[in-house]
Write an enzyme that holds these catalytic residues in place. Sequence first.
Site, PDB file in Angstrom:
ATOM      1  N   SER A  53       0.305  -1.162  -0.183  1.00 28.05           N
ATOM      2  CA  SER A  53      -0.066   0.136  -0.364  1.00 28.05           C
ATOM      3  C   SER A  53       0.683   0.855   0.176  1.00 28.05           C
ATOM      4  O   SER A  53       1.620   1.284   0.432  1.00 28.05           O
ATOM      5  CB  SER A  53      -0.707  -0.433   1.260  1.00 28.05           C
ATOM      6  OG  SER A  53      -0.182   0.723   2.633  1.00 28.05           O
ATOM      7  N   ASP A  54       0.474   2.432  -0.605  1.00 28.89           N
ATOM      8  CA  ASP A  54       1.115   3.501  -0.055  1.00 28.89           C
ATOM      9  C   ASP A  54       0.693   3.847   1.297  1.00 28.89           C
ATOM     10  O   ASP A  54       0.487   3.258   2.531  1.00 28.89           O
ATOM     11  CB  ASP A  54       0.712   4.296  -0.978  1.00 28.89           C
ATOM     12  CG  ASP A  54       1.728   5.331  -0.978  1.00 28.89           C
ATOM     13  OD1 ASP A  54       2.329   5.709  -0.283  1.00 28.89           O
ATOM     14  OD2 ASP A  54       1.580   6.532  -2.143  1.00 28.89           O
ATOM     15  N   TRP A  55       1.909   4.577   1.807  1.00 32.01           N
ATOM     16  CA  TRP A  55       2.175   4.661   3.072  1.00 32.01           C
ATOM     17  C   TRP A  55       0.515   5.734   3.987  1.00 32.01           C
ATOM     18  O   TRP A  55      -0.330   6.584   4.485  1.00 32.01           O
ATOM     19  CB  TRP A  55       2.569   6.547   3.394  1.00 32.01           C
ATOM     20  CG  TRP A  55       2.827   6.581   4.824  1.00 32.01           C
ATOM     21  CD1 TRP A  55       2.234   7.366   5.521  1.00 32.01           C
ATOM     22  CD2 TRP A  55       4.700   6.391   5.795  1.00 32.01           C
ATOM     23  NE1 TRP A  55       2.865   7.299   7.134  1.00 32.01           N
ATOM     24  CE2 TRP A  55       4.039   7.557   7.011  1.00 32.01           C
ATOM     25  CE3 TRP A  55       5.220   6.058   5.340  1.00 32.01           C
ATOM     26  CZ2 TRP A  55       5.325   7.785   7.637  1.00 32.01           C
ATOM     27  CZ3 TRP A  55       6.549   6.530   6.178  1.00 32.01           C
ATOM     28  CH2 TRP A  55       6.411   7.044   7.131  1.00 32.01           C
ATOM     29  N   GLY A  56       0.276   4.477   4.958  1.00 24.42           N
ATOM     30  CA  GLY A  56      -1.707   5.121   5.616  1.00 24.42           C
ATOM     31  C   GLY A  56      -2.061   4.555   4.064  1.00 24.42           C
ATOM     32  O   GLY A  56      -3.522   4.905   5.105  1.00 24.42           O
TER      33      GLY A  56
END
Length: 752
Positions: free
Chosen positions: A284-287
């Site tokens: 995933s991307d950050w968060g």
Amino acid sequence: MKNLLQFFLLFCCSAISGLSISAQQLTNAKKADSVLSLMTLEEKIGQMNQYNDDWLATGPVTIDTDKASQVRKGQVGSLLNCLGTQRVRKWQEIAMQSRLKIPLLFGQDVIHGFITTFPIPLAEACSWDLDAIELSARIAANEASASGINWTFAPMVDIARDPRWGRVMEGAGEDTYLGSKIAFARVKGFQGKKIGNLDAVMACAKHFAGYGAAVGGRDYNSVDMSYRQLWEVYLPPFKATVDAGVATFMNAFNDLNGIPATGNQYLQRDILKGKWGFNGFVVSDWGSIGEMINHGNVGNEYEAAKAAVTAGCDMDMESRNYKNNLATLVADKKVPLNLIDDAVKRILQKKFELGLFDDPYRFCNADREQAALNNPEHARIARQVAAKSIVLLKNNGRLLPLSKETRTIAFIGPLVKPLKQNKGFWDVEVPGVDSNFIVSQWEGLVNKVGKQTALLYAKGCDIEGNDRSGFAEAVSVARQSDVVVVSIGERRDMSGEAKSRSNISIPGVQEELVKELLATGKPVVVLINAGRPLVFNYIADNAPAILYTWWLGSEAGNAIADVLFGDYNPSAKLVMSFPHSVGQVPIYYNHFNTGRPATSDSNHNYNSSYNDLSIYPKYEFGYGLSYTDFEYSNLRFSSNTMKQGDQITVSVTVKNTGKYGGEEIVQLYIRDLVASVVRPVNELKDFKKLALKAGESRELNFVIDREKLSFFSPDPLDGTQMNWIAEPGDFDIMVGASSKDIRLKGRISLLY
Ligand code: NOJ
């Protein structure tokens, strides 16, 4: 089970101690299966969990005081932002205390170099030099892998048509064909001959998908686009990375047509892992898993984790939603165990490919780190790549190149002396390593000129603000000189992630400074440093010479001096259209004709134009000058017609008619005149960069096949899927020096 566990532990230990065991003959998939069979659900979920190391963040941080104990319990599969062999080794030692001793992956944004910094990707793309681009990624991988990193979050392959979006600096610009070639080259560069070699890192194609089309160029914003546009414009560079063997993908912050990319099954399961057969893993991307709650697509973290894992997102970067919810989701029978197993297997396979099970410390050799991070060859190549990335926008009266005999040169501006500004947005700092080895623009000029040349300096003004108090000194210095070089632009962190801007003019009073310098009557060369196309009409219309120098990295100063004095003849061409004003955005060369096309700036009468703006960009895609001139002639086709399986060879002669040796990027554009869906007015379909000595000419050949005449057509059974088809009819074939500067044109037909 007990035996298996013993076998596995023996396998790890013996491998670590260097003994060769027969298990190495198993395929990585089988090895991953064997490890998987030993794992508890908690350990499996651990592999899908990635944390930021504590001391550096590239996103909002969640404070976690017991990361080490989680690693020790096998609850973490990867860390990011952990730099230096010492620190990586420490974390890996903790992972080796876990029950199954599964090594950690270490990810890092190695975007345009590691310690040796290369030009920002957008600049480097302007070189159109695929070998140079691959080489710079190779060197970045060499340094990063020597420093403990085995995974880069690059390349970013998002097509970008809106210079307000701060992340345009990180991609390859607006064109799908060129962007795909560059995406391929970058993956090859990062991954080298194969993952598992000591000098290779896993690449990560990001951000899947559509992120570059965020509404209004606002970072993290929504994306709404047709399937046609998605398939034709935004997906091909991602497909190119799969063809290049990319190990991982990152999904994106944006929603795509109402479904967040992170929880988007259509993108990740149907297209990427289904149609394209991608066998790596998706992070995933950050968060971004947790952010699906903000999107309003799921109600809570439990639903967010379910949506993401179901959609095919294998690893959670920083949101902790997998860690906190996947076990319950499995117990509640909301997520089948085979989805977890599939994700974990993909991750383990990569750990095997990297050789981490054989030796978890193989990227932690401090001597190798020391040598790789101090390799003068890397700086030499960085200088070459930087020179190839500088775009000559204007050169009236052939002011450039400057003579090395010039008596007095005034070097003025807020970007002349700073070091770090030249690095651009993404730079890496390894504790204990001097990462500030940068040749400033001033130092570059000092290195270049001989004793007979006096160099004068004045700052003139700051990058931002209204302070004009330095103008008088700058003007006085200019008056004492034969030539003025002025270096202005953005701050390096004005473009990049979360750096979208509504105003893309040159900041502060810098353009006014240039105006004052021009008023002295001295010849003025303007250097514009930026991470995006800026608007600078006064300079464009009044300064005799302009070099767009972007952010060039560690060797910026030397590269700029090489170009200023003609030791390198500029060859770069723009990969994004430069607007006249932000009101023209988005502006890109391969637009449709529309039913009421505007054909000139003198007629805005009921046609598709703004009444108060040019229909053209200030500088178009593919534009860039050289110190020499190139003449195009003798366009020939091996045939004017072809059947579906045939090819036509297009030949053209290019001659260097000027006084300097130089390189030209010869561009082939095609227009499909009539088709079942409207086609762009021209589309780049091939290019060649060739070096010609003064007076030399050469014949070039391009091959036109069915592929080059094709476009995506909706599948009759499923409108969300597209097929690549070529329809019979006429096609204009254009060869030129830019998307607008078409020098030769002819027509061919694809027969029934
Ligand atoms: C967020 C960015 O969008 C992504 O490109 C980057 O790789 C991660 N942060 C990690 O720093």
